[in-house]
Design a protein around this motif. Structure first.
Motif, PDB file in Angstrom:
ATOM      1  N   GLN A  34       0.834  -1.205   0.000  1.00 22.35           N
ATOM      2  CA  GLN A  34       0.000   0.000   0.000  1.00 22.35           C
ATOM      3  C   GLN A  34       0.868   1.255   0.000  1.00 22.35           C
ATOM      4  O   GLN A  34       0.618   2.184  -0.756  1.00 22.35           O
ATOM      5  CB  GLN A  34      -0.915   0.020   1.227  1.00 22.35           C
ATOM      6  CG  GLN A  34      -1.728   1.310   1.327  1.00 22.35           C
ATOM      7  CD  GLN A  34      -2.640   1.311   2.524  1.00 22.35           C
ATOM      8  OE1 GLN A  34      -3.503   0.458   2.638  1.00 22.35           O
ATOM      9  NE2 GLN A  34      -2.439   2.268   3.411  1.00 22.35           N
ATOM     10  N   HIS A  38       0.894   4.106  -2.863  1.00 24.09           N
ATOM     11  CA  HIS A  38       0.609   5.508  -2.533  1.00 24.09           C
ATOM     12  C   HIS A  38       1.750   6.434  -2.946  1.00 24.09           C
ATOM     13  O   HIS A  38       1.507   7.572  -3.334  1.00 24.09           O
ATOM     14  CB  HIS A  38       0.340   5.664  -1.035  1.00 24.09           C
ATOM     15  CG  HIS A  38      -0.987   5.146  -0.613  1.00 24.09           C
ATOM     16  ND1 HIS A  38      -1.376   5.094   0.704  1.00 24.09           N
ATOM     17  CD2 HIS A  38      -2.029   4.644  -1.324  1.00 24.09           C
ATOM     18  CE1 HIS A  38      -2.597   4.587   0.780  1.00 24.09           C
ATOM     19  NE2 HIS A  38      -3.003   4.301  -0.434  1.00 24.09           N
ATOM     20  N   TYR A  41       1.323   8.213  -6.236  1.00 24.66           N
ATOM     21  CA  TYR A  41       0.221   9.152  -6.442  1.00 24.66           C
ATOM     22  C   TYR A  41       0.762  10.568  -6.628  1.00 24.66           C
ATOM     23  O   TYR A  41       1.851  10.890  -6.159  1.00 24.66           O
ATOM     24  CB  TYR A  41      -0.741   9.102  -5.268  1.00 24.66           C
ATOM     25  CG  TYR A  41      -1.640   7.875  -5.231  1.00 24.66           C
ATOM     26  CD1 TYR A  41      -1.512   6.839  -6.144  1.00 24.66           C
ATOM     27  CD2 TYR A  41      -2.617   7.759  -4.266  1.00 24.66           C
ATOM     28  CE1 TYR A  41      -2.334   5.732  -6.090  1.00 24.66           C
ATOM     29  CE2 TYR A  41      -3.446   6.646  -4.211  1.00 24.66           C
ATOM     30  CZ  TYR A  41      -3.299   5.646  -5.126  1.00 24.66           C
ATOM     31  OH  TYR A  41      -4.116   4.555  -5.084  1.00 24.66           O
ATOM     32  N   PHE A  44       2.905  13.056  -3.997  1.00 27.31           N
ATOM     33  CA  PHE A  44       3.155  12.313  -2.761  1.00 27.31           C
ATOM     34  C   PHE A  44       4.273  13.008  -1.994  1.00 27.31           C
ATOM     35  O   PHE A  44       5.271  13.448  -2.564  1.00 27.31           O
ATOM     36  CB  PHE A  44       3.587  10.872  -3.082  1.00 27.31           C
ATOM     37  CG  PHE A  44       4.056  10.111  -1.867  1.00 27.31           C
ATOM     38  CD1 PHE A  44       3.160   9.388  -1.114  1.00 27.31           C
ATOM     39  CD2 PHE A  44       5.391  10.141  -1.480  1.00 27.31           C
ATOM     40  CE1 PHE A  44       3.583   8.687   0.008  1.00 27.31           C
ATOM     41  CE2 PHE A  44       5.821   9.449  -0.358  1.00 27.31           C
ATOM     42  CZ  PHE A  44       4.911   8.720   0.383  1.00 27.31           C
ATOM     43  N   GLN A  68      -8.755   7.499  -7.482  1.00 23.81           N
ATOM     44  CA  GLN A  68      -8.061   6.938  -6.326  1.00 23.81           C
ATOM     45  C   GLN A  68      -9.122   6.367  -5.383  1.00 23.81           C
ATOM     46  O   GLN A  68     -10.173   6.970  -5.183  1.00 23.81           O
ATOM     47  CB  GLN A  68      -7.231   7.993  -5.595  1.00 23.81           C
ATOM     48  CG  GLN A  68      -6.076   8.527  -6.389  1.00 23.81           C
ATOM     49  CD  GLN A  68      -5.467   9.766  -5.734  1.00 23.81           C
ATOM     50  OE1 GLN A  68      -6.039  10.387  -4.846  1.00 23.81           O
ATOM     51  NE2 GLN A  68      -4.292  10.141  -6.218  1.00 23.81           N
ATOM     52  N   VAL A  92      -2.829  11.029   4.665  1.00 28.17           N
ATOM     53  CA  VAL A  92      -3.183   9.608   4.649  1.00 28.17           C
ATOM     54  C   VAL A  92      -2.781   8.901   5.928  1.00 28.17           C
ATOM     55  O   VAL A  92      -3.567   8.154   6.510  1.00 28.17           O
ATOM     56  CB  VAL A  92      -2.553   8.918   3.419  1.00 28.17           C
ATOM     57  CG1 VAL A  92      -2.920   7.442   3.367  1.00 28.17           C
ATOM     58  CG2 VAL A  92      -2.990   9.613   2.148  1.00 28.17           C
TER      59      VAL A  92
END
Length: 164
Positions: A34, A38, A41, A44, A68, A92
Motif C-alpha cells: 500500500q 501511494h 500518487y 506524494f 483513487q 493519509v
C-alpha cells in the motif's frame, strides 16, 4: 530529533512499516505494498521523525484525485460539501511511537507536510472513538466535516478538514 523525507529505498522504510504494523496490528506485507502504491500518487510527500536511529513517527499524504480509492469514497460521502474535494490533499497516515508521544513529534510532522503544499485544502479521516486524535487535529486547526463515514470497515470514522 531529525525529520527526514520518506523514501521507499531508505534505510528507515522497513522500520516505519514495523512501527505502523505495531500501532495498527496489521500484516506488514499488505502495508508495504500500500505504501509503495501511494508513493506513486500525484504530489506524494512524506516524512519520518528519527530519534537515535529509530523511527519515532511518520506522516504522508498526496493530492486527492478522481479514480483513487479513498478519493472516491470521500467524494461519495462529501457530496453536500463538494468544495472540500476540489484542489485538496489527503493526509493519509500519521503515527507516533507511543514511547515518544507527548513531545510534539506529531505536530512537527503535520507542519512539515503541510507547509509547502499547493492544494487549498487537506482532508483526513480518523475513528470517531479516537478522542486523542480528534483533539490533536482540532488543536491543529482541523474541523469535523462529516460523521458517519464507514470506509469498508465496521468502525465509524469522521472526516476532518482544514483550509490551507
Amino acid at each position: 530529533m531529525q525529520i527526514v523525507p520518506f523514501r521507499l529505498e531508505g534505510k528507515y522504510f522497513k522500520k516505519m512499516i514495523t512501527l505502523y504494523c505495531r500501532l495498527f496490528q496489521v500484516d506488514p506485507r499488505g502495508m508495504e505494498e500500500q505504501f509503495k502504491r501511494h508513493s506513486t500518487y500525484p504530489f506524494f510527500e512524506g516524512y519520518l521523525a528519527i530519534i537515535d536511529d529509530r523511527v519515532a513517527g511518520y506522516i504522508y499524504g498526496y493530492s486527492s484525485r478522481k479514480g483513487q480509492y479513498y478519493h472516491d469514497l470521500l467524494a461519495s460521502h462529501l457530496h453536500p460539501e463538494r468544495d472540500w474535494m476540489k484542489n485538496c490533499m489527503e493526509l493519509v497516515e500519521l503515527g507516533v511511537d507511543p514511547s515518544y508521544r507527548g513531545r510534539g513529534i506529531g505536530k512537527q510532522l503535520v507542519e512539515q507536510l503541510l507547509k509547502n503544499r499547493k492544494e487549498k485544502r487537506v482532508l483526513l479521516t480518523t475513528r470517531k472513538d479516537n478522542d486523542t486524535a480528534i483533539a490533536f487535529y482540532h488543536a491543529g486547526g482541523f474541523k469535523v466535516i462529516r460523521e458517519g463515514f464507514y470506509p469498508n470497515v465496521p468502525h465509524e470514522y469522521i472526516i476532518m478538514g482544514k483550509r490551507l
